[in-house]
Design a protein around this motif. Sequence first.
Motif, PDB file in Angstrom:
ATOM      1  N   UNK A  98      -5.458  -8.072  -4.318  1.00 46.21           N
ATOM      2  CA  UNK A  98      -4.826  -7.322  -3.229  1.00 46.21           C
ATOM      3  C   UNK A  98      -3.368  -7.027  -3.546  1.00 46.21           C
ATOM      4  N   UNK A  99      -2.647  -8.022  -4.077  1.00 48.43           N
ATOM      5  CA  UNK A  99      -1.248  -7.802  -4.425  1.00 48.43           C
ATOM      6  C   UNK A  99      -1.089  -6.787  -5.537  1.00 48.43           C
ATOM      7  N   UNK A 100      -1.859  -6.935  -6.600  1.00 44.49           N
ATOM      8  CA  UNK A 100      -1.763  -6.024  -7.744  1.00 44.49           C
ATOM      9  C   UNK A 100      -2.055  -4.588  -7.330  1.00 44.49           C
ATOM     10  N   UNK A 101      -3.177  -4.381  -6.632  1.00 44.24           N
ATOM     11  CA  UNK A 101      -3.560  -3.029  -6.227  1.00 44.24           C
ATOM     12  C   UNK A 101      -2.538  -2.418  -5.275  1.00 44.24           C
ATOM     13  N   UNK A 102      -2.054  -3.213  -4.325  1.00 44.81           N
ATOM     14  CA  UNK A 102      -1.138  -2.684  -3.313  1.00 44.81           C
ATOM     15  C   UNK A 102       0.229  -2.376  -3.889  1.00 44.81           C
ATOM     16  N   UNK A 103       0.743  -3.251  -4.752  1.00 50.63           N
ATOM     17  CA  UNK A 103       2.046  -2.988  -5.358  1.00 50.63           C
ATOM     18  C   UNK A 103       2.028  -1.710  -6.195  1.00 50.63           C
ATOM     19  N   UNK A 104       0.966  -1.507  -6.960  1.00 48.32           N
ATOM     20  CA  UNK A 104       0.897  -0.295  -7.780  1.00 48.32           C
ATOM     21  C   UNK A 104       0.732   0.951  -6.902  1.00 48.32           C
ATOM     22  N   UNK A 105      -0.009   0.825  -5.808  1.00 46.76           N
ATOM     23  CA  UNK A 105      -0.140   1.963  -4.901  1.00 46.76           C
ATOM     24  C   UNK A 105       1.191   2.260  -4.228  1.00 46.76           C
ATOM     25  N   UNK A 106       1.895   1.211  -3.802  1.00 43.24           N
ATOM     26  CA  UNK A 106       3.193   1.406  -3.149  1.00 43.24           C
ATOM     27  C   UNK A 106       4.173   2.090  -4.090  1.00 43.24           C
ATOM     28  N   UNK A 107       4.081   1.789  -5.384  1.00 44.42           N
ATOM     29  CA  UNK A 107       4.984   2.398  -6.359  1.00 44.42           C
ATOM     30  C   UNK A 107       4.743   3.898  -6.511  1.00 44.42           C
ATOM     31  N   UNK A 108       3.598   4.373  -6.042  1.00 44.22           N
ATOM     32  CA  UNK A 108       3.322   5.809  -6.043  1.00 44.22           C
ATOM     33  C   UNK A 108       3.843   6.506  -4.785  1.00 44.22           C
ATOM     34  N   UNK A 109       4.211   5.701  -3.786  1.00 36.54           N
ATOM     35  CA  UNK A 109       4.660   6.259  -2.513  1.00 36.54           C
ATOM     36  C   UNK A 109       6.179   6.245  -2.361  1.00 36.54           C
ATOM     37  N   UNK A 110       6.861   5.460  -3.194  1.00 35.60           N
ATOM     38  CA  UNK A 110       8.314   5.379  -3.106  1.00 35.60           C
ATOM     39  C   UNK A 110       8.873   4.638  -4.302  1.00 35.60           C
ATOM     40  N   UNK A 111      10.162   4.818  -4.534  1.00 34.50           N
ATOM     41  CA  UNK A 111      10.796   4.184  -5.683  1.00 34.50           C
ATOM     42  C   UNK A 111      11.079   2.707  -5.452  1.00 34.50           C
ATOM     43  N   UNK A 112      11.629   2.389  -4.294  1.00 36.67           N
ATOM     44  CA  UNK A 112      12.044   1.019  -4.006  1.00 36.67           C
ATOM     45  C   UNK A 112      11.109   0.402  -2.964  1.00 36.67           C
ATOM     46  N   UNK A 113      10.560  -0.753  -3.305  1.00 37.73           N
ATOM     47  CA  UNK A 113       9.523  -1.389  -2.494  1.00 37.73           C
ATOM     48  C   UNK A 113      10.100  -2.600  -1.776  1.00 37.73           C
ATOM     49  N   UNK A 114       9.864  -2.672  -0.462  1.00 35.32           N
ATOM     50  CA  UNK A 114      10.238  -3.839   0.325  1.00 35.32           C
ATOM     51  C   UNK A 114       8.989  -4.623   0.698  1.00 35.32           C
ATOM     52  N   UNK A 115       8.961  -5.910   0.367  1.00 35.26           N
ATOM     53  CA  UNK A 115       7.814  -6.762   0.670  1.00 35.26           C
ATOM     54  C   UNK A 115       8.149  -7.685   1.841  1.00 35.26           C
TER      55      UNK A 115
END
Length: 267
Positions: A98-115
Motif C-alpha cells: 500500500x505504501x509503495x503503490x500510493x507513494x509512487x501514485x502521489x508522485x504523479x500528482x504533485x512534486x512535494x508529498x506530505x504524509x
Amino acid sequence: MRIFWQSFIDETASAAYMARLSDYLNGIAEPGTTVEVHGISPPDRSFGRLSEFRCAILAIDNGLAAEEAGYDAVVMGHFQDPGLLELKSAVSIPVIGTGEATMHFAAQQGRHIGLVTLDDVFRTMHLEQGDLYGLSGRISHVAGLNADPSDFSACFAGDLEAKARMIEAFRLVAEPMVTGGADVIVPAGVLPGLLIGSEHGLCFGHAPVINCAAVALKAAEMQVKLCALNGLQPSRGPFCAKAPRQAIEDFRRLVANGRGASPVPRR
C-alpha cells in the motif's frame, strides 16, 4: 480475480472498520473481482520496529498460504509495507505494498508529498520508505495524527460526529504541510485513508488527498491483469531473487512450530 488483503488490524476488536473496509473495497472493485480482508491478532500495537517485524512475519506466512489457496494477488494493507520484498521473493503472484503503490501514485500528482501518518513513531519508517522507493527527494513533510486504531472505531460504526472530529484532526496536521509547500497529501495508513478517502474530491488548498486504499486495490487489479497479459513479475535478479523451496519451508516451519527452547540459559 481473488485478492487477499492483509490488514494489520484485529478483526474482532476493530470489527466495524474491517467490515467497512471490506464493503468499500468490494464496492469499488472491477466486475469479477472479490477482495477478502484478513486481520492479524494481536494486531500492530505498542508501535515500533519490533511490532512491525512481528506482524510482517505473520503477513508473509499468510501470503504464502494465499498463493497456495489460489488467490491472484496479495495486498499488504499496511502503509509501512513490512515484509513486502520478502513476500515478493517468496510467491509468484503479484504482491502490492500500500505504501509503495500510493507513494509512487502521489508522485504523479504533485512534486512535494506530505504524509499524514497514524503516529509520529512511524515518521522515520516513512522516510526510510521514501529512500527505498527512490522518492526521498519528493517527501517534503511527515507528521502524525498520534491516534490509536480504536479512535477510528466510532467513525466506521456510523458516528458522524466522531468522523467529523477525526477529519478535523487530519486537517490540522495536513494544512500546515500545504502552507509549507506540499503539493499532495497522503494519509499514510489505511485507517485514515479509508476515513478521508470517502470524501469525494477532498483537497486542502491546492493539494489533493490520496485515498491509499483505493490506490492499492487498483494497483493490484492492474498487476494481475498485466501478469496475465505478458507474464510480468518483479526482477528475479539481485533485487528480488526467488526464494528457494527450502527457505520457504524453513520459514513456514518456524512460524507454525516456533523455535523451541531458547539457546540462551536463564540466570
